[in-house]
Write an enzyme that holds these catalytic residues in place. Sequence first.
Site, PDB file in Angstrom:
ATOM      1  N   ASP A 260       0.809  -1.237   0.000  1.00  0.00           N
ATOM      2  CA  ASP A 260       0.000   0.000   0.000  1.00  0.00           C
ATOM      3  C   ASP A 260       0.834   1.277   0.000  1.00  0.00           C
TER       4      ASP A 260
ATOM      5  N   CYS B 271     -16.765 -13.815 -12.684  1.00  0.00           N
ATOM      6  CA  CYS B 271     -17.967 -13.137 -12.173  1.00  0.00           C
ATOM      7  C   CYS B 271     -19.207 -13.551 -12.970  1.00  0.00           C
TER       8      CYS B 271
ATOM      9  N   CYS C  78     -23.244 -12.526 -12.637  1.00  0.00           N
ATOM     10  CA  CYS C  78     -23.579 -12.088 -11.275  1.00  0.00           C
ATOM     11  C   CYS C  78     -23.432 -10.569 -11.121  1.00  0.00           C
TER      12      CYS C  78
ATOM     13  N   CYS D 128     -24.611  -2.819  -2.727  1.00  0.00           N
ATOM     14  CA  CYS D 128     -23.874  -1.649  -2.210  1.00  0.00           C
ATOM     15  C   CYS D 128     -24.860  -0.571  -1.751  1.00  0.00           C
TER      16      CYS D 128
ATOM     17  N   CYS E 281     -18.122   5.588  -1.533  1.00  0.00           N
ATOM     18  CA  CYS E 281     -17.931   4.305  -0.837  1.00  0.00           C
ATOM     19  C   CYS E 281     -17.842   4.519   0.678  1.00  0.00           C
TER      20      CYS E 281
ATOM     21  N   CYS F 264     -20.595 -11.773  -1.937  1.00  0.00           N
ATOM     22  CA  CYS F 264     -19.971 -12.420  -3.100  1.00  0.00           C
ATOM     23  C   CYS F 264     -19.996 -13.948  -2.948  1.00  0.00           C
TER      24      CYS F 264
HETATM   25  C1  B12 Z   1      -7.138   3.589  -2.343  1.00  0.00           C
HETATM   26  C2  B12 Z   1      -7.533   2.223  -1.844  1.00  0.00           C
HETATM   27  C3  B12 Z   1      -8.844   2.072  -1.383  1.00  0.00           C
HETATM   28  C4  B12 Z   1      -9.919   3.127  -1.629  1.00  0.00           C
HETATM   29  C5  B12 Z   1     -10.389   2.983  -3.104  1.00  0.00           C
HETATM   30  C6  B12 Z   1     -10.686   1.518  -3.490  1.00  0.00           C
HETATM   31  C7  B12 Z   1     -10.817   1.259  -4.969  1.00  0.00           C
HETATM   32  N1  B12 Z   1     -11.551   0.222  -5.307  1.00  0.00           N
HETATM   33  O1  B12 Z   1     -10.229   1.956  -5.779  1.00  0.00           O
HETATM   34  C8  B12 Z   1     -10.969   2.750  -0.556  1.00  0.00           C
HETATM   35  C9  B12 Z   1     -10.695   3.546   0.707  1.00  0.00           C
HETATM   36  C10 B12 Z   1     -12.432   2.974  -0.967  1.00  0.00           C
HETATM   37  C11 B12 Z   1     -10.617   1.286  -0.340  1.00  0.00           C
HETATM   38  C12 B12 Z   1     -11.498   0.367   0.173  1.00  0.00           C
HETATM   39  C13 B12 Z   1     -11.178  -0.955   0.405  1.00  0.00           C
HETATM   40  N2  B12 Z   1      -9.953  -1.511   0.336  1.00  0.00           N
HETATM   41 CO1  B12 Z   1      -8.413  -0.623  -0.413  1.00  0.00          CO
HETATM   42  N3  B12 Z   1      -6.865   0.039  -1.269  1.00  0.00           N
HETATM   43  C14 B12 Z   1      -6.621   1.163  -1.840  1.00  0.00           C
HETATM   44  C15 B12 Z   1      -5.189   1.144  -2.439  1.00  0.00           C
HETATM   45  C16 B12 Z   1      -4.234   1.850  -1.475  1.00  0.00           C
HETATM   46  C17 B12 Z   1      -5.090   1.740  -3.849  1.00  0.00           C
HETATM   47  C18 B12 Z   1      -6.190   1.233  -4.803  1.00  0.00           C
HETATM   48  C19 B12 Z   1      -6.275   2.019  -6.066  1.00  0.00           C
HETATM   49  O2  B12 Z   1      -5.262   2.322  -6.675  1.00  0.00           O
HETATM   50  N4  B12 Z   1      -7.502   2.353  -6.471  1.00  0.00           N
HETATM   51  C20 B12 Z   1      -7.759   3.011  -7.717  1.00  0.00           C
HETATM   52  C21 B12 Z   1      -8.394   1.997  -8.654  1.00  0.00           C
HETATM   53  C22 B12 Z   1      -8.734   2.607 -10.005  1.00  0.00           C
HETATM   54  O3  B12 Z   1      -7.415   1.022  -8.827  1.00  0.00           O
HETATM   55  P1  B12 Z   1      -7.710  -0.537  -8.498  1.00  0.00           P
HETATM   56  O4  B12 Z   1      -8.793  -0.654  -7.529  1.00  0.00           O
HETATM   57  O5  B12 Z   1      -6.422  -1.203  -8.192  1.00  0.00           O
HETATM   58  O6  B12 Z   1      -8.298  -0.915  -9.921  1.00  0.00           O
HETATM   59  C23 B12 Z   1      -7.503  -1.260 -11.041  1.00  0.00           C
HETATM   60  C24 B12 Z   1      -7.801  -2.673 -11.435  1.00  0.00           C
HETATM   61  O7  B12 Z   1      -8.939  -3.091 -10.722  1.00  0.00           O
HETATM   62  C25 B12 Z   1      -8.035  -2.603 -12.940  1.00  0.00           C
HETATM   63  N5  B12 Z   1      -8.989  -3.571 -13.496  1.00  0.00           N
HETATM   64  C26 B12 Z   1      -8.561  -4.517 -14.335  1.00  0.00           C
HETATM   65  N6  B12 Z   1      -9.575  -5.295 -14.693  1.00  0.00           N
HETATM   66  C27 B12 Z   1     -10.683  -4.857 -14.083  1.00  0.00           C
HETATM   67  C28 B12 Z   1     -11.990  -5.358 -14.144  1.00  0.00           C
HETATM   68  C29 B12 Z   1     -12.984  -4.723 -13.403  1.00  0.00           C
HETATM   69  C30 B12 Z   1     -14.395  -5.272 -13.430  1.00  0.00           C
HETATM   70  C31 B12 Z   1     -12.652  -3.571 -12.610  1.00  0.00           C
HETATM   71  C32 B12 Z   1     -13.698  -2.869 -11.835  1.00  0.00           C
HETATM   72  C33 B12 Z   1     -11.316  -3.102 -12.570  1.00  0.00           C
HETATM   73  C34 B12 Z   1     -10.333  -3.752 -13.314  1.00  0.00           C
HETATM   74  O8  B12 Z   1      -8.359  -1.264 -13.240  1.00  0.00           O
HETATM   75  C35 B12 Z   1      -7.986  -0.403 -12.200  1.00  0.00           C
HETATM   76  C36 B12 Z   1      -6.980   0.622 -12.673  1.00  0.00           C
HETATM   77  O9  B12 Z   1      -5.760   0.066 -12.943  1.00  0.00           O
HETATM   78  C37 B12 Z   1      -4.913  -0.411  -2.512  1.00  0.00           C
HETATM   79  C38 B12 Z   1      -3.428  -0.821  -2.417  1.00  0.00           C
HETATM   80  C39 B12 Z   1      -2.737  -0.627  -3.775  1.00  0.00           C
HETATM   81  N7  B12 Z   1      -1.605   0.008  -3.789  1.00  0.00           N
HETATM   82  O10 B12 Z   1      -3.251  -1.047  -4.797  1.00  0.00           O
HETATM   83  C40 B12 Z   1      -5.783  -0.947  -1.351  1.00  0.00           C
HETATM   84  C41 B12 Z   1      -6.461  -2.306  -1.537  1.00  0.00           C
HETATM   85  C42 B12 Z   1      -7.027  -2.355  -2.939  1.00  0.00           C
HETATM   86  N8  B12 Z   1      -7.544  -2.270  -0.587  1.00  0.00           N
HETATM   87  C43 B12 Z   1      -7.810  -3.415  -0.027  1.00  0.00           C
HETATM   88  C44 B12 Z   1      -8.902  -3.656   0.864  1.00  0.00           C
HETATM   89  C45 B12 Z   1      -8.838  -4.925   1.694  1.00  0.00           C
HETATM   90  C46 B12 Z   1      -9.964  -2.749   0.933  1.00  0.00           C
HETATM   91  C47 B12 Z   1     -11.314  -2.954   1.634  1.00  0.00           C
HETATM   92  C48 B12 Z   1     -11.851  -4.370   1.586  1.00  0.00           C
HETATM   93  C49 B12 Z   1     -11.216  -2.460   3.090  1.00  0.00           C
HETATM   94  C50 B12 Z   1     -12.559  -2.358   3.784  1.00  0.00           C
HETATM   95  N9  B12 Z   1     -13.138  -3.472   4.208  1.00  0.00           N
HETATM   96  O11 B12 Z   1     -13.094  -1.285   3.965  1.00  0.00           O
HETATM   97  C51 B12 Z   1     -12.194  -1.974   0.833  1.00  0.00           C
HETATM   98  C52 B12 Z   1     -12.781  -2.651  -0.412  1.00  0.00           C
HETATM   99  C53 B12 Z   1     -13.648  -1.710  -1.216  1.00  0.00           C
HETATM  100  C54 B12 Z   1     -13.698  -2.117  -2.683  1.00  0.00           C
HETATM  101  N10 B12 Z   1     -14.806  -2.649  -3.122  1.00  0.00           N
HETATM  102  O12 B12 Z   1     -12.674  -1.944  -3.377  1.00  0.00           O
HETATM  103  C55 B12 Z   1      -6.859  -4.497  -0.514  1.00  0.00           C
HETATM  104  C56 B12 Z   1      -7.604  -5.385  -1.534  1.00  0.00           C
HETATM  105  C57 B12 Z   1      -7.295  -6.860  -1.451  1.00  0.00           C
HETATM  106  C58 B12 Z   1      -8.101  -7.626  -2.483  1.00  0.00           C
HETATM  107  N11 B12 Z   1      -8.260  -8.926  -2.238  1.00  0.00           N
HETATM  108  O13 B12 Z   1      -8.566  -7.100  -3.465  1.00  0.00           O
HETATM  109  C59 B12 Z   1      -5.681  -3.613  -1.122  1.00  0.00           C
HETATM  110  C60 B12 Z   1      -4.958  -4.247  -2.311  1.00  0.00           C
HETATM  111  C61 B12 Z   1      -4.714  -3.338   0.041  1.00  0.00           C
HETATM  112  C62 B12 Z   1      -3.789  -4.511   0.312  1.00  0.00           C
HETATM  113  N12 B12 Z   1      -2.503  -4.262   0.266  1.00  0.00           N
HETATM  114  O14 B12 Z   1      -4.201  -5.619   0.557  1.00  0.00           O
HETATM  115  N13 B12 Z   1      -9.337   1.011  -0.712  1.00  0.00           N
HETATM  116  S1  SF4 Z   2     -20.648 -10.558  -6.096  1.00  0.00           S
HETATM  117 FE1  SF4 Z   2     -18.612 -11.448  -6.517  1.00  0.00          FE
HETATM  118  S2  SF4 Z   2     -18.973 -12.827  -8.271  1.00  0.00           S
HETATM  119 FE2  SF4 Z   2     -20.740 -11.478  -8.133  1.00  0.00          FE
HETATM  120  S3  SF4 Z   2     -20.216  -9.791  -9.565  1.00  0.00           S
HETATM  121 FE3  SF4 Z   2     -19.602  -9.150  -7.513  1.00  0.00          FE
HETATM  122  S4  SF4 Z   2     -17.451  -9.707  -7.385  1.00  0.00           S
HETATM  123 FE4  SF4 Z   2     -18.317 -10.862  -9.106  1.00  0.00          FE
HETATM  124  S1  SF4 Z   3     -17.192  -1.295   0.390  1.00  0.00           S
HETATM  125 FE1  SF4 Z   3     -17.862   0.490  -0.794  1.00  0.00          FE
HETATM  126  S2  SF4 Z   3     -18.388  -0.411  -2.776  1.00  0.00           S
HETATM  127 FE2  SF4 Z   3     -18.370  -2.112  -1.321  1.00  0.00          FE
HETATM  128  S3  SF4 Z   3     -20.500  -2.280  -0.575  1.00  0.00           S
HETATM  129 FE3  SF4 Z   3     -19.393  -0.973   0.856  1.00  0.00          FE
HETATM  130  S4  SF4 Z   3     -19.859   1.094   0.101  1.00  0.00           S
HETATM  131 FE4  SF4 Z   3     -20.284  -0.288  -1.582  1.00  0.00          FE
END
Ligand code: B12
Ligand code: SF4
Ligand code: SF4
Length: 340
Positions: free
Chosen positions: A131, A185, A188, A195, A211, A245
């Site tokens: 992170d 996925c 689903c 959410c 969120c 999920c």
């Molecule tokens: C900022 C951040 C957050 C932010 C924004 C989350 C987000 N989804 O962007 C907030 C505070 C909301 C957050 C919440 C959570 N987080 Co967080 N977060 C981060 C952090 C530091 C950066 C993520 C980031 O760059 N976001 C910007 C988006 C655009 O990037 P991304 O999510 O990585 O998405 C990329 C890929 O998904 C890709 N992509 C490729 N194919 C596809 C297909 C689809 C369908 C999609 C949607 C995207 C996609 O496109 C995106 C751009 O490159 C990471 C650590 C890291 N350095 O990556 C942890 C991280 C993602 N978080 C983590 C966790 C555990 C959580 C929470 C579960 C915590 C909680 N219970 O509250 C929630 C989950 C919410 C959710 N549904 O994502 C874990 C995830 C582990 C995992 N198994 O996925 C990480 C990796 C931290 C870690 N080191 O373990 N988080």
């Molecule tokens: S609930 Fe799980 S399996 Fe269903 S769309 Fe969301 S991430 Fe995919």
């Molecule tokens: S973690 Fe964020 S995206 Fe996931 S259910 Fe909660 S509010 Fe919605």
Amino acid sequence: MTGADIRALARECGFELAGVAEAVPASDRERYREWAAAGWAGEMRYLSDHRAALRDDPRNLLPSARAIIVAGKLYQTPWPHTTRFSGAERGWISRYAWGGDYHHVLRRGLERLLARLAERTPPFESRICVDTAPLLERSYARLAGLGWIGRNTCLINQGMGSWFFLGAALVSLDLTPDTPPPDRCGTCTRCIDACPTAALIPGKGLDARRCISYYTIELRSPIPEHERASLGAHVFGCDICQDVCPWNRRAPFTLDPAFQPAHFAPRLDRLAAIEESEFREMFRDSPISRTRYRGFLRNVAIAMGNASDPHFRPALERLAAHPDPLIAEHAQWALARLDA
Ligand code: B12
Ligand code: SF4
Ligand code: SF4
């Protein structure tokens, strides 16, 4: 060395998942740029300012990097999901924050892994990221074969679900990369439907500004009034899109003592009464410290208002007189909700 060799070493160091990706520009970088440009990072400026461009290429973090070792560590313990929980007097803390701070646990595990690797290879340079560095962890985890990125934007593994943390180590070694698994996925949409704040936008990912996890952990300013009711009992983070999920139905538990629950669903009146020094002590080794004292009491006030329990009136009156205007305003909102 192959991904299989790395996985064997990673298991010895406490990781259930591991794999190798090439240290080349992220294939998702365009997607990331669009996300940041749309303003979806909200106040998380480290994701959208000049540091955003660093995510384009892992060699910005370690110029000699040739491979990225990505490791996953389970944190699920056998306690109920938010979606199965009731108990209006208690606040919800996200599963990932029930135990110790994962940043330290994963970093230590990766340090051990690199030390074991060094016994088997010529000298190499490395950099660990949990992170703390601008690296698209989920994107490289997918490329390293750890899982696919679900519609809830979490990385999901077919056998392990999504209750695991990620950590990465950039290394200047040539390691054979793994291949990404297919997206499972299917049709689903449970996470999108469940959410509470409609933060998951089909086909585009997560609008973090909506969120609950962002509101309760990252946002330093007031939580928008129209969203407060949707926060329910959440005081730190949110798990709903993972709770629903189907891939988490049979997800395994961790036995690691670091992640056994210390802060599971605490009483809201107890949380409302803690002093700042107690907050620091209580959450010293917990991700909860990130929201800071004033953010935490802001969240507790909202959860008390949402509980609609008249027993919370004295505690809320105390918070409504708090010298910090952020805490006081949220407590006044909660009192008005009790009166409604
Ligand atoms: C900022 C951040 C957050 C932010 C924004 C989350 C987000 N989804 O962007 C907030 C505070 C909301 C957050 C919440 C959570 N987080 Co967080 N977060 C981060 C952090 C530091 C950066 C993520 C980031 O760059 N976001 C910007 C988006 C655009 O990037 P991304 O999510 O990585 O998405 C990329 C890929 O998904 C890709 N992509 C490729 N194919 C596809 C297909 C689809 C369908 C999609 C949607 C995207 C996609 O496109 C995106 C751009 O490159 C990471 C650590 C890291 N350095 O990556 C942890 C991280 C993602 N978080 C983590 C966790 C555990 C959580 C929470 C579960 C915590 C909680 N219970 O509250 C929630 C989950 C919410 C959710 N549904 O994502 C874990 C995830 C582990 C995992 N198994 O996925 C990480 C990796 C931290 C870690 N080191 O373990 N988080
Ligand atoms: S609930 Fe799980 S399996 Fe269903 S769309 Fe969301 S991430 Fe995919
Ligand atoms: S973690 Fe964020 S995206 Fe996931 S259910 Fe909660 S509010 Fe919605």
